[in-house]
Every structure is written in structure tokens, then in C-alpha cells.
Scaffold this motif. Structure first.
Motif, PDB file in Angstrom:
ATOM      1  N   LEU A   1     -13.682  -4.509  20.975  1.00 39.76           N
ATOM      2  CA  LEU A   1     -14.988  -3.850  20.889  1.00 39.76           C
ATOM      3  C   LEU A   1     -15.065  -2.638  21.818  1.00 39.76           C
ATOM      4  O   LEU A   1     -15.692  -1.623  21.487  1.00 39.76           O
ATOM      5  N   GLU A   2     -14.407  -2.745  22.962  1.00 39.28           N
ATOM      6  CA  GLU A   2     -14.400  -1.609  23.889  1.00 39.28           C
ATOM      7  C   GLU A   2     -13.633  -0.432  23.293  1.00 39.28           C
ATOM      8  O   GLU A   2     -14.066   0.723  23.396  1.00 39.28           O
ATOM      9  N   LEU A   3     -12.524  -0.721  22.643  1.00 42.56           N
ATOM     10  CA  LEU A   3     -11.733   0.350  22.031  1.00 42.56           C
ATOM     11  C   LEU A   3     -12.472   0.979  20.850  1.00 42.56           C
ATOM     12  O   LEU A   3     -12.363   2.189  20.612  1.00 42.56           O
ATOM     13  N   ILE A   4     -13.221   0.157  20.122  1.00 44.95           N
ATOM     14  CA  ILE A   4     -14.010   0.699  19.014  1.00 44.95           C
ATOM     15  C   ILE A   4     -15.010   1.723  19.537  1.00 44.95           C
ATOM     16  O   ILE A   4     -15.250   2.770  18.917  1.00 44.95           O
ATOM     17  N   SER A   5     -15.576   1.437  20.692  1.00 42.28           N
ATOM     18  CA  SER A   5     -16.559   2.365  21.266  1.00 42.28           C
ATOM     19  C   SER A   5     -15.920   3.684  21.697  1.00 42.28           C
ATOM     20  O   SER A   5     -16.609   4.683  21.895  1.00 42.28           O
ATOM     21  N   TRP A   6     -14.586   3.687  21.837  1.00 40.13           N
ATOM     22  CA  TRP A   6     -13.866   4.900  22.215  1.00 40.13           C
ATOM     23  C   TRP A   6     -13.331   5.635  20.979  1.00 40.13           C
ATOM     24  O   TRP A   6     -12.402   6.428  21.061  1.00 40.13           O
ATOM     25  N   ARG A   7     -13.908   5.344  19.833  1.00 42.03           N
ATOM     26  CA  ARG A   7     -13.565   6.032  18.582  1.00 42.03           C
ATOM     27  C   ARG A   7     -12.092   5.835  18.181  1.00 42.03           C
ATOM     28  O   ARG A   7     -11.416   6.763  17.749  1.00 42.03           O
ATOM     29  N   THR A   8     -11.623   4.620  18.371  1.00 44.65           N
ATOM     30  CA  THR A   8     -10.251   4.307  17.940  1.00 44.65           C
ATOM     31  C   THR A   8     -10.260   3.209  16.876  1.00 44.65           C
ATOM     32  O   THR A   8      -9.304   2.455  16.736  1.00 44.65           O
ATOM     33  N   THR A   9     -11.356   3.132  16.130  1.00 44.22           N
ATOM     34  CA  THR A   9     -11.543   2.045  15.168  1.00 44.22           C
ATOM     35  C   THR A   9     -10.391   1.940  14.175  1.00 44.22           C
ATOM     36  O   THR A   9      -9.864   0.850  13.924  1.00 44.22           O
ATOM     37  N   HIS A  10      -9.977   3.052  13.592  1.00 47.04           N
ATOM     38  CA  HIS A  10      -8.955   3.002  12.547  1.00 47.04           C
ATOM     39  C   HIS A  10      -7.583   2.626  13.100  1.00 47.04           C
ATOM     40  O   HIS A  10      -6.728   2.148  12.351  1.00 47.04           O
ATOM     41  N   ARG A  11      -7.380   2.813  14.389  1.00 44.43           N
ATOM     42  CA  ARG A  11      -6.117   2.398  15.003  1.00 44.43           C
ATOM     43  C   ARG A  11      -6.184   0.942  15.461  1.00 44.43           C
ATOM     44  O   ARG A  11      -5.164   0.263  15.544  1.00 44.43           O
ATOM     45  N   VAL A  12      -7.390   0.483  15.740  1.00 47.52           N
ATOM     46  CA  VAL A  12      -7.572  -0.907  16.162  1.00 47.52           C
ATOM     47  C   VAL A  12      -7.485  -1.856  14.966  1.00 47.52           C
ATOM     48  O   VAL A  12      -6.948  -2.964  15.071  1.00 47.52           O
ATOM     49  N   ARG A  13      -8.000  -1.401  13.833  1.00 46.58           N
ATOM     50  CA  ARG A  13      -8.101  -2.280  12.664  1.00 46.58           C
ATOM     51  C   ARG A  13      -6.775  -2.946  12.276  1.00 46.58           C
ATOM     52  O   ARG A  13      -6.738  -4.171  12.084  1.00 46.58           O
ATOM     53  N   PRO A  14      -5.653  -2.213  12.138  1.00 48.37           N
ATOM     54  CA  PRO A  14      -4.411  -2.894  11.724  1.00 48.37           C
ATOM     55  C   PRO A  14      -3.918  -3.926  12.741  1.00 48.37           C
ATOM     56  O   PRO A  14      -3.293  -4.917  12.358  1.00 48.37           O
ATOM     57  N   ILE A  15      -4.220  -3.702  14.014  1.00 50.90           N
ATOM     58  CA  ILE A  15      -3.803  -4.674  15.037  1.00 50.90           C
ATOM     59  C   ILE A  15      -4.574  -5.974  14.872  1.00 50.90           C
ATOM     60  O   ILE A  15      -3.999  -7.070  14.864  1.00 50.90           O
ATOM     61  N   VAL A  16      -5.890  -5.848  14.717  1.00 50.60           N
ATOM     62  CA  VAL A  16      -6.726  -7.041  14.551  1.00 50.60           C
ATOM     63  C   VAL A  16      -6.383  -7.752  13.243  1.00 50.60           C
ATOM     64  O   VAL A  16      -6.320  -8.988  13.188  1.00 50.60           O
ATOM     65  N   THR A  17      -6.140  -6.978  12.206  1.00 52.39           N
ATOM     66  CA  THR A  17      -5.776  -7.569  10.909  1.00 52.39           C
ATOM     67  C   THR A  17      -4.499  -8.384  11.030  1.00 52.39           C
ATOM     68  O   THR A  17      -4.408  -9.506  10.515  1.00 52.39           O
ATOM     69  N   GLN A  18      -3.499  -7.835  11.722  1.00 57.02           N
ATOM     70  CA  GLN A  18      -2.228  -8.543  11.859  1.00 57.02           C
ATOM     71  C   GLN A  18      -2.382  -9.816  12.684  1.00 57.02           C
ATOM     72  O   GLN A  18      -1.795 -10.855  12.358  1.00 57.02           O
ATOM     73  N   VAL A  19      -3.170  -9.740  13.747  1.00 58.13           N
ATOM     74  CA  VAL A  19      -3.423 -10.941  14.553  1.00 58.13           C
ATOM     75  C   VAL A  19      -4.094 -12.014  13.696  1.00 58.13           C
ATOM     76  O   VAL A  19      -3.727 -13.196  13.748  1.00 58.13           O
TER      77      VAL A  19
END
Length: 294
Positions: free
Chosen positions: A38-56
Motif C-alpha cells: 500500500l505504501e508503494l502504491i501511494s508512490w505511484r508504482t501501482t503497475h510495477r507492484v501489481r505483478p509482484i502481488v499477483t505472483q505471491v
């Protein structure tokens, strides 16, 4: 205008976080993972965070849920820890320094302590193990701390203890029928079947068994499980040149020192002593034959 793609990505991330959480019982490490996401999403890195969370989420679901009441699922906890640890490492690569190793170690330790506390508080049903090929009055009793709960657990125990190289497990039941005073019956146990608190007998297939049945052999007021190979219907048993004509001659061939007085089916009480002995009479891995010996 609203960024619908960004909104969709955030919704997908939150859905995956919920899916991950649903597979866990102890969530200190997960809460740290979630907070970092959630902290990274607030730093406008949503599209880079998404594949990591999806894989987990995918990896956690592949492992399956941890169920504290089912010891066979307990090894999944460490797999979950490793998956979340890798996820946190990948998130840290997006913004180096966001990961707090001391906090992460503390979260993992808390989950481990909570898991241990619950595991220790659960009652363990004692298991008794008898060797069907070498029946003795004293059973093997696996230590309670091993928390064996399924047939698969017991088979692994037998292998590790070198008690059997190719074990199969049967449950012994008492007082099931009136054909004998003890009324014993044996049922074959599937790999994932729970066996806690049951009296078990194992057979080592390496002793020459493949297609076999378990016979209830009654002698001297005792019921004993006796596994014997059974030929496939249409095949001869014992000797191809001079095959056994029926159950009586087959028993004479394999047990020359024992006289079989009667052979009946447990389910129907039918006399089968003069019947052809093959899988047309009994299913493989069944216990429907009772014989009386003197």
C-alpha cells in the motif's frame, strides 16, 4: 478524467491481498507485506507492484491453505513464509530501503511463536501400529510430538523408521460382525485419510504382495489378519501346470500346515470354500473372507 486502468490495477492488488490473507492463519509477516504494498502504491508504482502481488498470490494458492487442525497442512506455513519473503525482496527492489529487515524478522518470529502455541495446545490422538505380517502383542507407538494424522504421515514414518520399504495401511475394527467372538474387520486406508486414534496394521508390499486381499483367519478364539495374493480373474494361481481348483486346494498349497474347516464371506455369510479363488470372487485390497482353522 479518472485513470480507470490505475483504479482497476489497485482493485486487482487488493483482491489478491485478500486472497493471500485467506490462506494464512498467522499474519504478522503478511501485514508487513500488505503495508509495504500500500505504501508503494501511494508512490505511484501501482503497475510495477501489481505483478509482484499477483505472483505471491498465485504461489500461496498453489501451496494451499494452512489448517491448524490438520497437521498434514503444517509444512505449508514455511512455504508461505518463503513466498512472502521473496515478495518483500521484490518490493524492496522497486524502492530500495523500504524494507525493514529487523521488523520483518520480528514478524516472522511472532508468526512462528503463535503457530507453535496453537500446535502445542491441540490434542493428539494416539496411533498404534501393528505389522500385519508379524503380529505381536506390542504395537509400535509413534511419539505424540510427531503429530501423525493421515495415512500419508504414517507411511512416511514407517519408511523413516525402516519398518517397511513399501507400506500400505489398514485400520483394524472390532465388534463389527458376529462371525467370530472378536468380530474383527480390516479396511484399506487411502493416503489422505485421517487415522488419529485408530488401531492400524501395515503390510510391506516388498514382501511379495501386489494384488492381495486380507483374510480374517480365526483360530484358537483369535482373529488374525492374513494378507494373501489373489490372481486376476482368468489367471491360474500357484502352479500354471496344475492350478488350484478352488479355495480349499489353494489354502492347502499355501498353508500345508493349517487345515481350513470353513471359508465364508463376511458381508453375506456365503460359503466359498469350493469356489474359484480369483478377483471374480473378491476385489483386490478387500477384507470379505473369513476362514476357520484348526
Amino acid at each position: 478524467m479518472p485513470d480507470w486502468g490505475l483504479r482497476s490495477a489497485k482493485q486487482e492488488i487488493k483482491a489478491n491481498l485478500n486472497q493471500i490473507h485467506a490462506h494464512l492463519v498467522f499474519d504478522a509477516q503478511f501485514q508487513l507485506f500488505r503495508r509495504t504494498v500500500l505504501e508503494l502504491i501511494s508512490w505511484r508504482t501501482t503497475h510495477r507492484v501489481r505483478p509482484i502481488v499477483t505472483q505471491v498470490s498465485i504461489d500461496i494458492q498453489k501451496q494451499g491453505r494452512l489448517v491448524t487442525e490438520q497437521p498434514s497442512t503444517h509444512p505449508r506455513r514455511l512455504a508461505h513464509v518463503n513466498i512472502l519473503t521473496k515478495g518483500l525482496t521484490d518490493l524492496d527492489a522497486l524502492r530500495p530501503g523500504i524494507r525493514n529487515q529487523a521488523e520483518e524478522d520480528a514478524a516472522i518470529q511472532k508468526d512462528a511463536e503463535d503457530f507453535q502455541a496453537i500446535s502445542n495446545s491441540q490434542p493428539v490422538d494416539e496411533i498404534e501400529l501393528y505389522d500385519m505380517l508379524n503380529p505381536t502383542p506390542s504395537p509400535h507407538k509413534p511419539p505424540a510430538y510427531l503429530r501423525l494424522s493421515t495415512c500419508r504421515d504414517v507411511r512416511k514414518y514407517l519408511l523413516c523408521q525402516e519398518l517397511a520399504s513399501h507400506p500400505e495401511i489398514w485400520v483394524r475394527h472390532q465388534g463389527v460382525h458376529t462371525l467370530t467372538p472378536e468380530g474383527r474387520l480390516w479396511s484399506f486406508v487411502q493416503l489422505n485419510e485421517r487415522v488419529g486414534g485408530k488401531t492400524l496394521e501395515f503390510i510391506n508390499l516388498a514382501k511379495g504382495f501386489m494384488n492381495y486381499i486380507v483374510v480374517l483367519r480365526h483360530k484358537d478364539q483369535r482373529d488374525i489378519a492374513q494378507p494373501i495374493e489373489i490372481p486376476i480373474q482368468g489367471n491360474s494361481c500357484c502352479n500354471d501346470d496344475s492350478p488350484c481348483q478352488n479355495l480349499r486346494t489353494h489354502f492347502q498349497a499355501i498353508w500345508p500346515e493349517i487345515r481350513v474347516l470353513r471359508a465364508i464371506t463376511i458381508s453375506a455369510g456365503s460359503d466359498v470354500l469350493t469356489e474359484t479363488f480369483d478377483t471374480g470372487l473378491f476385489d483386490v485390497r478387500s477384507n470379505d473372507l473369513c476362514i476357520y482353522c484348526d
